[in-house]
Design a protein around this motif. Sequence first.
Motif, PDB file in Angstrom:
ATOM      1  N   MET A   1      -3.954  35.583 -17.135  1.00  0.00           N
ATOM      2  CA  MET A   1      -2.943  34.469 -17.102  1.00  0.00           C
ATOM      3  C   MET A   1      -3.482  33.259 -16.026  1.00  0.00           C
ATOM      4  O   MET A   1      -3.949  33.476 -15.064  1.00  0.00           O
ATOM      5  N   ILE A   2      -3.268  32.172 -16.474  1.00  0.00           N
ATOM      6  CA  ILE A   2      -3.455  30.842 -15.938  1.00  0.00           C
ATOM      7  C   ILE A   2      -2.194  30.276 -15.521  1.00  0.00           C
ATOM      8  O   ILE A   2      -1.175  30.222 -16.512  1.00  0.00           O
ATOM      9  N   GLN A   3      -1.910  29.818 -14.505  1.00  0.00           N
ATOM     10  CA  GLN A   3      -0.692  28.973 -14.076  1.00  0.00           C
ATOM     11  C   GLN A   3      -1.399  27.751 -13.135  1.00  0.00           C
ATOM     12  O   GLN A   3      -1.932  27.576 -12.459  1.00  0.00           O
ATOM     13  N   ASP A   4      -0.552  26.682 -13.495  1.00  0.00           N
ATOM     14  CA  ASP A   4      -0.964  25.496 -13.140  1.00  0.00           C
ATOM     15  C   ASP A   4       0.240  24.958 -12.083  1.00  0.00           C
ATOM     16  O   ASP A   4       1.396  25.132 -12.494  1.00  0.00           O
ATOM     17  N   HIS A   5      -0.122  24.624 -10.990  1.00  0.00           N
ATOM     18  CA  HIS A   5       0.728  24.294  -9.893  1.00  0.00           C
ATOM     19  C   HIS A   5       0.661  22.658  -9.500  1.00  0.00           C
ATOM     20  O   HIS A   5      -0.480  22.207  -9.403  1.00  0.00           O
ATOM     21  N   TYR A   6       1.686  22.058  -9.317  1.00  0.00           N
ATOM     22  CA  TYR A   6       1.745  20.663  -9.062  1.00  0.00           C
ATOM     23  C   TYR A   6       2.750  20.514  -7.710  1.00  0.00           C
ATOM     24  O   TYR A   6       3.660  21.372  -7.545  1.00  0.00           O
ATOM     25  N   ARG A   7       2.261  19.359  -7.016  1.00  0.00           N
ATOM     26  CA  ARG A   7       2.862  19.407  -5.645  1.00  0.00           C
ATOM     27  C   ARG A   7       3.025  18.000  -5.174  1.00  0.00           C
ATOM     28  O   ARG A   7       1.825  17.432  -5.547  1.00  0.00           O
ATOM     29  N   MET A   8       3.955  17.383  -4.680  1.00  0.00           N
ATOM     30  CA  MET A   8       3.877  15.977  -4.215  1.00  0.00           C
ATOM     31  C   MET A   8       4.141  15.911  -2.801  1.00  0.00           C
ATOM     32  O   MET A   8       5.278  16.505  -2.363  1.00  0.00           O
ATOM     33  N   VAL A   9       3.377  15.470  -2.103  1.00  0.00           N
ATOM     34  CA  VAL A   9       3.534  15.399  -0.487  1.00  0.00           C
ATOM     35  C   VAL A   9       3.144  13.746  -0.192  1.00  0.00           C
ATOM     36  O   VAL A   9       2.007  13.262  -0.415  1.00  0.00           O
ATOM     37  N   ASN A  10       4.177  13.326   0.471  1.00  0.00           N
ATOM     38  CA  ASN A  10       3.779  11.795   1.138  1.00  0.00           C
ATOM     39  C   ASN A  10       3.457  10.994  -0.190  1.00  0.00           C
ATOM     40  O   ASN A  10       2.820  10.051   0.012  1.00  0.00           O
ATOM     41  N   GLY A  11       4.174  11.219  -1.337  1.00  0.00           N
ATOM     42  CA  GLY A  11       3.782  10.383  -2.498  1.00  0.00           C
ATOM     43  C   GLY A  11       2.495  10.641  -3.339  1.00  0.00           C
ATOM     44  O   GLY A  11       2.011  10.151  -4.072  1.00  0.00           O
ATOM     45  N   LYS A  12       1.846  11.692  -2.608  1.00  0.00           N
ATOM     46  CA  LYS A  12       0.467  11.986  -3.274  1.00  0.00           C
ATOM     47  C   LYS A  12       0.500  13.287  -3.879  1.00  0.00           C
ATOM     48  O   LYS A  12       1.019  14.401  -3.545  1.00  0.00           O
ATOM     49  N   THR A  13       0.020  13.229  -5.213  1.00  0.00           N
ATOM     50  CA  THR A  13       0.252  14.535  -6.316  1.00  0.00           C
ATOM     51  C   THR A  13      -1.085  15.371  -6.165  1.00  0.00           C
ATOM     52  O   THR A  13      -2.124  14.779  -6.125  1.00  0.00           O
ATOM     53  N   PRO A  25       0.788  44.391 -20.139  1.00  0.00           N
ATOM     54  CA  PRO A  25       0.640  43.589 -21.496  1.00  0.00           C
ATOM     55  C   PRO A  25       0.897  41.970 -21.003  1.00  0.00           C
ATOM     56  O   PRO A  25       1.477  41.722 -20.155  1.00  0.00           O
ATOM     57  N   PRO A  26       0.070  41.138 -21.954  1.00  0.00           N
ATOM     58  CA  PRO A  26       0.244  39.635 -21.932  1.00  0.00           C
ATOM     59  C   PRO A  26       1.392  39.024 -22.235  1.00  0.00           C
ATOM     60  O   PRO A  26       1.722  38.436 -22.991  1.00  0.00           O
ATOM     61  N   LYS A  27       2.508  39.367 -21.469  1.00  0.00           N
ATOM     62  CA  LYS A  27       3.781  38.710 -21.673  1.00  0.00           C
ATOM     63  C   LYS A  27       3.840  37.524 -20.565  1.00  0.00           C
ATOM     64  O   LYS A  27       4.389  37.899 -19.320  1.00  0.00           O
ATOM     65  N   VAL A  28       3.489  36.366 -20.681  1.00  0.00           N
ATOM     66  CA  VAL A  28       3.155  35.444 -19.875  1.00  0.00           C
ATOM     67  C   VAL A  28       4.332  35.170 -19.029  1.00  0.00           C
ATOM     68  O   VAL A  28       4.212  34.894 -17.884  1.00  0.00           O
ATOM     69  N   ARG A  29       5.586  34.965 -19.786  1.00  0.00           N
ATOM     70  CA  ARG A  29       6.771  34.401 -18.705  1.00  0.00           C
ATOM     71  C   ARG A  29       7.078  35.512 -17.744  1.00  0.00           C
ATOM     72  O   ARG A  29       7.496  35.408 -16.884  1.00  0.00           O
ATOM     73  N   GLN A  30       6.873  37.020 -18.198  1.00  0.00           N
ATOM     74  CA  GLN A  30       7.338  37.771 -17.284  1.00  0.00           C
ATOM     75  C   GLN A  30       6.365  37.863 -16.038  1.00  0.00           C
ATOM     76  O   GLN A  30       6.757  38.151 -15.032  1.00  0.00           O
ATOM     77  N   LEU A  31       4.993  37.982 -16.365  1.00  0.00           N
ATOM     78  CA  LEU A  31       4.161  37.847 -15.481  1.00  0.00           C
ATOM     79  C   LEU A  31       4.142  36.763 -14.572  1.00  0.00           C
ATOM     80  O   LEU A  31       4.098  36.850 -13.086  1.00  0.00           O
ATOM     81  N   ALA A  32       4.495  35.485 -15.080  1.00  0.00           N
ATOM     82  CA  ALA A  32       4.979  34.411 -14.057  1.00  0.00           C
ATOM     83  C   ALA A  32       5.825  34.641 -13.394  1.00  0.00           C
ATOM     84  O   ALA A  32       5.850  34.160 -12.090  1.00  0.00           O
ATOM     85  N   ARG A  33       7.000  35.219 -13.695  1.00  0.00           N
ATOM     86  CA  ARG A  33       8.238  35.635 -12.934  1.00  0.00           C
ATOM     87  C   ARG A  33       7.779  36.216 -11.783  1.00  0.00           C
ATOM     88  O   ARG A  33       8.212  36.053 -10.712  1.00  0.00           O
ATOM     89  N   HIS A  34       6.898  37.462 -12.315  1.00  0.00           N
ATOM     90  CA  HIS A  34       6.792  38.255 -11.059  1.00  0.00           C
ATOM     91  C   HIS A  34       5.628  37.547 -10.022  1.00  0.00           C
ATOM     92  O   HIS A  34       5.791  37.859  -8.683  1.00  0.00           O
ATOM     93  N   VAL A  35       4.716  36.870 -10.373  1.00  0.00           N
ATOM     94  CA  VAL A  35       3.779  36.116  -9.506  1.00  0.00           C
ATOM     95  C   VAL A  35       4.740  35.119  -8.730  1.00  0.00           C
ATOM     96  O   VAL A  35       4.563  35.105  -7.390  1.00  0.00           O
TER      97      VAL A  35
END
Length: 113
Positions: A1-13, A25-35
């Motif tokens: 599973m691959i997850q992309d994280h974005y965050r902005m701190v002091n206007g910098k992304t 099993p590859p149930k992406v939404r369920q795995l993402a929720r657990h993570v």
Amino acid sequence: MIQDHYRMVNGKTSEELVYFISSLPPKVRQLARHVRNHWRIENQLHWSLDVSFAEDTSRIRKGDGAANAAIFRRLALSLVKRDQSEKRSLRAKRLKASWRFETLLSYLTGITA
């Protein structure tokens, strides 16, 4: 599973790509929720330790001192969190326990006076 994280701190992304390996099993939404739930719990613990005990500013470095202090901080945090007798911040409860023996005793025994 691959997850992309974005965050902005002091206007910098910033962006971070995170990979997870699992035998589930590859149930992406369920795995993402657990993570996300795992990291939410992990972040709450570290935030509580830093705010209540200033753990990030600890200068304990020698031998097993840092690990031993961390164990006692987590123990103290769990005792303070367990108390539901009054609405105070964790830091305020910790300070009150250091000032009043009766409060400390109630936290340790779970018995409120």
